[in-house]
Design an enzyme around this catalytic site. Structure first.
Site, PDB file in Angstrom:
ATOM      1  N   GLU A 101     -14.854   1.305 -70.234  1.00 17.53           N
ATOM      2  CA  GLU A 101     -13.641   1.450 -69.431  1.00 17.53           C
ATOM      3  C   GLU A 101     -12.588   2.112 -70.310  1.00 17.53           C
ATOM      4  O   GLU A 101     -12.417   1.744 -71.480  1.00 17.53           O
ATOM      5  CB  GLU A 101     -13.144   0.092 -68.951  1.00 17.53           C
ATOM      6  CG  GLU A 101     -11.789   0.155 -68.226  1.00 17.53           C
ATOM      7  CD  GLU A 101     -11.281  -1.229 -67.816  1.00 17.53           C
ATOM      8  OE1 GLU A 101     -12.133  -2.072 -67.457  1.00 17.53           O
ATOM      9  OE2 GLU A 101     -10.066  -1.483 -67.890  1.00 17.53           O
ATOM     10  N   GLU A 118      -1.454   1.132 -69.196  1.00 19.17           N
ATOM     11  CA  GLU A 118      -1.196  -0.122 -68.500  1.00 19.17           C
ATOM     12  C   GLU A 118       0.145  -0.658 -68.986  1.00 19.17           C
ATOM     13  O   GLU A 118       0.557  -0.391 -70.118  1.00 19.17           O
ATOM     14  CB  GLU A 118      -2.283  -1.162 -68.800  1.00 19.17           C
ATOM     15  CG  GLU A 118      -3.633  -0.890 -68.194  1.00 19.17           C
ATOM     16  CD  GLU A 118      -4.628  -1.999 -68.532  1.00 19.17           C
ATOM     17  OE1 GLU A 118      -4.941  -2.806 -67.649  1.00 19.17           O
ATOM     18  OE2 GLU A 118      -5.068  -2.057 -69.696  1.00 19.17           O
TER      19      GLU A 118
END
Length: 1111
Positions: A138, A143
């Site tokens: 991933e 974020e």
């Protein structure tokens, strides 16, 4: 100049003195310039799974949660009362519409803020080639959590990889904007540059982080001895493998906005700030762009935006384990893999080569032969198998085997013209006209196997994405375009999207078969109604119908038929009709023991001949021979409630149609009969069987009795025309039908057993009867002057009379009649729904009620009278019997029934009263005044509390449960109260014997009945009802559910948090490094048989620094 052209021009611009070895070439972008999300590039993910992180949002495709306008994509997280999770938001991905290996990926975004906010721009593998998350990796481009909470402004760039969950690993670096700027205040550009073996992170062009694959040091014999750089790694067949994997396969993009969850809800102020989300929070995306490196489209190298010795400032260590003796080291996927032994390929031929997931094992030799059988040259096949399985088959790729790079400069000459270009030049040309890199390599390898065969790549199923498929070349002209370009051209020329996809798929079957539309590929398409332009996606339209009770296949068929261009692939193949008794009538049904055979029809007829009723005969035969005669079993209404009943292509289930008719005010039995008659095949079993009334002999006619003038003694009178009388004791009736004996003995009296009057009567004198219709079915004997003694009256039409002695309507209000069924030629609707329909058309309510009263005087007549003003001293108790009808569908229930239903399903009674009072102020408004603090808990005050069962979440009030124990269980009142108090101590504990102590207000049980209200609305439920709900519907333990509710409603339910904020803290074992949260450890011990208190105490003692609050 377009935004995309400008972006391409400036793509290589970075900080001053930056190095840009090659050109970044834009290959995909979305500037969000349209009016809706581009369904050819993005798909919505729709679920309430919590993202695997216990997040608190449901992801939807609703236009309330995501939309495109003004060149910006908005993703909005907002409260969603009544849904499985407290909030709704959106998550979109480019999976199978935009997937790449290596490149530059960037987005310009303005982020949301507030406690619990968790926006992300990230990437996941399109095919989980190395296993489920995180084995296949991933990439988190950006974020952020809880921005602006306590000055929070941190950004995160992260990789996930390693062992299977929960032993997964991650590595990353934080970044903060300069000069105190916050990412939630303005747009910023977030990007990664990904090449073989290295990934770099940027914010506004500033390079702040680099991660690389792990590399090894080798001894003189070429054996790895130690890690040279600790970076990422992956597990293959249970062994640590140091290679470019898992970041060497296709990944796709994701944009989402999560709420709460294991990260956001456990840092900063913890939990989710309902106030921050009360009006919604939005993530704004200006654009998303993807580039490939023009210098090398194979490994992405040569375009790095870096300056100087960038690694010393940006390179971080990963989480790879130390090198072990069984570790596998692969130095590069573009060079021949390291030979892991001195064996030859022939010696490894029969070795077992198993993929990383452990399934589909085969030998090295069988895998090579499979590739050569598909057309790959032998050397290329061996090299491919060696690369895929280096430990088992590595010797097959030893030095000397050809690779695509070694064949790159070989001349490949055409047989017909002798024209020669190198393998590499041919590949580059195909890529330049739109073919993917892998497709170009494979095509050249097939065209020139001797010269370029090593470039063959494993074939992937074609899709319609412009960067996924081979070029589609016209056989007559040789003209080549991608499948997606051909589809777009047809759409621009006016061909509907579905037809365009189908046409391209049929014209270029080999290259573009993936363009053939499927229902799943059309779910995100917008389907707009022709009459009002209202637009929803195919998927949301299908989901809506499913929500009404329609089976999904029927819902898909209906939407596919209504919107063939957008959703036509959802129509699906026609399903054959189910068998009927008629179709099975002549089938042979053989007895399994005796072998005796007969047809279904003969068996039924023989039973009927023996005196068995035909429905019972069908049921008996169908039950005995279900395979042969099962369709002869008469269906039940319950079995047909889920059937699709379609009218003009619009389908609802029988049950949904019946519920709708009941909502109009019709009794359920009548509603079932109506729907059964409308849809006899689908819903016919819901028609109530005819009631057979036994015949009775006619009573004897007695002799005439003496009479006093002017009396009327009638055995049977049928009057068909109008009679107008003007004298005393007159009867003015247009029609009288008397079927049985009547005996009257007094002046001016009328004693009638049956009168049926169908037309108008006008009378003006004393002692008259002025009735438009009377239907009396039983005997009446009256003995008093001027009296009317009738056992039954049915009045259906208008009556105009001014009598001295009349029959008045019973005193009632319009509200009491709103639920009555008023029937005419168009069908049956309630008085309330008829009045609401007129109001919706612009008629004033008073006039609307008067009109309905005039049309249906018997059913709705009270609505034609001006209603008295509401008594200002009215109480909730006095209004409990008022009828409160919904304006949208005319559904009527009393105020009390509505309040009781909400309370029984977990809502606090005070909140239920306030809600019903606000929804129906005229009928139930006095209940608003009852929202006062409840007195100290007693059994009487707790009778309205919601007591919910842990096994199924079913909620009933304490009072209802006590009454059930008393009536069904046969317990005395006190014994029933004590039983309920014992079963539900927190909700109903005050009903225990007086000696029982109530829980303290500082305990979870003491807070069990507190109001936990969402976002300051009347959506209030008790802490206890919420705990039971999340435990049952989200499969949480009791302690886990209490912890979640305590975090969501700390003011009302905070004492329910076992371990407090440490419930979600990680507690790691010193000897193994194994980590679980304190809560997970407690739950494990409880599931193993420990009591809750013992489990809490043990975890607190084992991990005092992490879980000490659990003691």
């Amino acid at each position: 100049m377009s935004r995309s052209r400008i972006a391409a021009v400036v793509a290589c611009v970075a900080a001053l003195a930056a190095r840009c070895e090659g050109a970044w070439e834009m290959v995909w972008n979305d500037e969000f310039d349209g009016a809706a999300l581009n369904a050819s590039k993005w798909s919505h993910e729709v679920n309430c799974d919590g993202g695997g992180n216990n997040e608190q949002q449901c992801y939807t495709a609703s236009g309330d949660n995501s939309w495109v306008a003004g060149g910006v994509l908005t993703i909005k997280a907002m409260p969603s009362p009544g849904q499985p999770l407290p909030y709704s938001s959106a998550r979109i991905s480019s999976k199978n519409k935009g997937d790449w290996t290596y490149g530059k990926f960037e987005a310009r975004v303005k982020l949301p803020f507030g406690q619990g906010s968790w926006p992300a721009f990230w990437m996941l593998p399109t095919e989980e080639a190395y296993g489920t998350w995180p084995l296949s990796g991933e990439i988190d481009v950006m974020e952020a959590v809880n921005l602006k909470v306590g000055g929070e402004r941190t950004l995160h760039g992260t990789l996930h990889y390693g062992d299977p969950w929960p032993n997964n690993k991650w590595s990353g670096k934080q970044y903060v904007l300069p000069a105190g700027a916050n990412p939630a205040d303005d747009y910023h550009v977030y990007s990664v540059e990904w090449e073989e073996g290295e990934i770099r992170w940027y914010v506004d062009g500033t390079h702040f982080s680099t991660q690389q694959r792990s590399t090894a040091n080798f001894d003189g014999d070429g054996k790895p001895t130690s890690l040279k750089h600790r970076g990422w790694w992956h597990e293959a067949a249970g062994k640590p493998t140091y290679a470019d994997a898992p970041f060497d396969r296709n990944f796709h993009l994701l944009l989402n906005f999560a709420v709460g969850g294991d990260w956001a809800a456990n840092v900063n102020s913890r939990g989710v700030d309902a106030a921050a989300f009360a009006g919604g929070q939005s993530m704004l995306v200006d654009y998303v762009r993807v580039y490939r490196c023009g210098a090398n489209t194979t490994n992405g190298r040569g375009c790095a935006t870096t300056s100087g010795d960038y690694l010393s400032a940006t390179l971080i260590s990963g989480a790879a384990p130390d090198l072990t003796s069984d570790a596998v080291v692969v130095e590069s996927t573009t060079e021949p893999p390291l030979s892991v032994s001195s064996q030859t390929c022939e010696e490894q031929w029969n070795n077992s080569a198993c993929p990383a997931d452990g399934g589909g094992c085969s030998t090295c030799g069988a895998r090579v032969e499979q590739l050569t059988g598909a057309g790959a040259p032998s050397d290329a096949a061996r090299e491919q198998v060696a690369a895929d399985f280096p430990e088992a088959c590595g010797a097959c790729g030893a030095a000397g085997s050809p690779s695509c790079s070694s064949q790159w400069n070989r001349d490949a000459c055409q047989a017909d013209s002798g024209e020669c270009f190198t393998c590499g030049a041919r590949i580059d040309w195909l890529v330049s006209i739109g073919m993917s890199n892998s497709g170009a390599r494979s095509q050249v390898a097939r065209d020139y196997p001797a010269e370029c065969g090593a470039c063959l790549e494993p074939a992937a199923p074609p899709t319609c994405g412009s960067h996924q498929n081979s070029s589609a070349c016209a056989s007559d002209t040789g003209e080549c375009h991608t499948c997606a370009e051909r589809v777009a051209w047809l759409v621009a020329a006016g061909t509907p999207s579905t037809a365009a996809h189908s046409q391209v798929a049929s014209e270029f079957a080999e290259a573009c078969s993936g363009c053939a539309p499927t229902c799943s590929s059309q779910l995100a398409n917008l389907a707009c109604q022709a009459d009002n332009g209202e637009c929803y996606t195919c998927g949301s339209r299908i989901d809506y119908l499913v929500g009404t009770g329609l089976p999904r296949t029927a819902a898909e068929a209906q939407i596919g038929g209504q919107f063939p261009a957008e959703c036509g692939a959802c129509t699906g193949p026609a399903t054959p009709p189910p068998p009927s008794c008629a179709s099975q009538w002549g089938g042979a049904a053989c007895h399994p023991v005796t072998g005796e055979c007969s047809t279904c029809g003969d068996r039924i007829e023989s039973l009927v001949a023996a005196g068995v009723l035909r429905p019972a005969a069908g049921e008996r035969v169908g039950t005995e021979f279900p395979a042969e005669c099962g369709a002869c079993v008469p269906p039940t209404c319950a079995a047909q409630l889920g059937n699709a009943a379609c009218d003009g292509g619009v389908c609802y289930t029988c049950g949904a149609r019946i519920d709708y008719v009941v909502g109009t005010g019709l009794p359920r039995a009548a509603a079932e009969a109506v729907v059964a008659s409308e849809f006899p095949v689908a819903c016919g079993a819901c028609a109530a069987p005819p009631t057979q009334v036994p015949a009775t002999p006619a009573p004897p006619v007695p002799p005439p009795a003496p009479t006093a003038a002017p009396s009327i003694n009638i055995s049977s009178i049928d009057v068909s025309t109008t009679n107008n009388g003007t004298n005393d004791s007159s009867i003015n009736i247009s029609s009288i039908d008397v079927s049985t004996t009547n005996n009257g003995t007094n002046d001016s009296s009328i004693n009638i057993s049956s009168i049926d009057v169908s037309t108008t009567n006008n009378g003006t004198n004393d002692s008259s009867i002025n009735i438009s219709s009377i239907d009396v079915g039983t005997t009446n004997n009256g003995t008093n002057d001027s009296s009317i003694n009738i056992s039954s009256i049915d009045v259906g039409t208008t009556n105009n009379a001014v009598p001295t002695t009349s029959v008045p309507l019973p005193p009632q209000l319009c509200a009491a009649q709103l639920g009555n069924a008023a029937c005419d030629a168009s069908g049956c609707h309630s008085c309330g729904s008829r009045a609401n329909y007129l109001v919706a058309g612009g008629v004033a309510r008073v006039a609307a009620e008067g009109q309905v009263a005039g049309e249906f005087p018997a059913e709705c007549g009270a609505c034609g009278v001006t209603q008295p003003p509401v008594d200002p001293a009215a109480t909730c108790a006095a209004q409990r019997s008022n009828s409160a009808c919904q304006a949208d569908n005319g559904e009527c229930y009393t105020c009390g029934a509505r309040i009781d239903w909400l309370a029984a399903n977990g809502m606090l009674r005070r909140a239920a009263e306030v809600r019903v009072a606000s929804e129906f102020p005229a009928e139930c408004g006095a209940c608003m005044n009852s929202a006062a603090p409840e007195p100290t808990a007693t059994c009487e005050t707790q009778r309205h509390n919601s007591a919910c069962q842990w096994d199924n979440g079913e909620c009933h009030t304490c009072g209802a449960r006590i009454e059930w124990f008393a009536t069904v269980g046969g317990l005395t009142g006190e014994a029933a109260e004590a039983s309920v108090a014992a079963a539900f101590p927190c909700a109903c504990g005050a009903c225990a014997p007086a000696a029982a102590a109530l829980p303290s207000a500082g305990s979870c049980c003491g807070q069990w009945n507190n109001a936990a209200c969402q976002n300051g609305t009347t959506e209030c439920y008790s802490c206890g009802a919420r705990v039971v709900y999340v435990a049952v519907h989200h499969s949480l333990s009791k302690l886990g559910a209490e912890a979640q509710i305590a975090a969501e409603f700390p003011g009302a339910c905070g004492a329910c948090a076992p371990c407090g904020w440490q419930w979600g803290s990680l507690a790691c074992q010193a000897d193994t490094g194994e980590c679980y949260t304190c809560g997970a450890r407690v739950d494990y011990l409880v599931s193993s048989g420990h009591s809750e208190s013992a489990a809490l105490t043990r975890v607190a003692s084992e991990f005092p620094s992490d879980c000490g609050l659990c003691a």
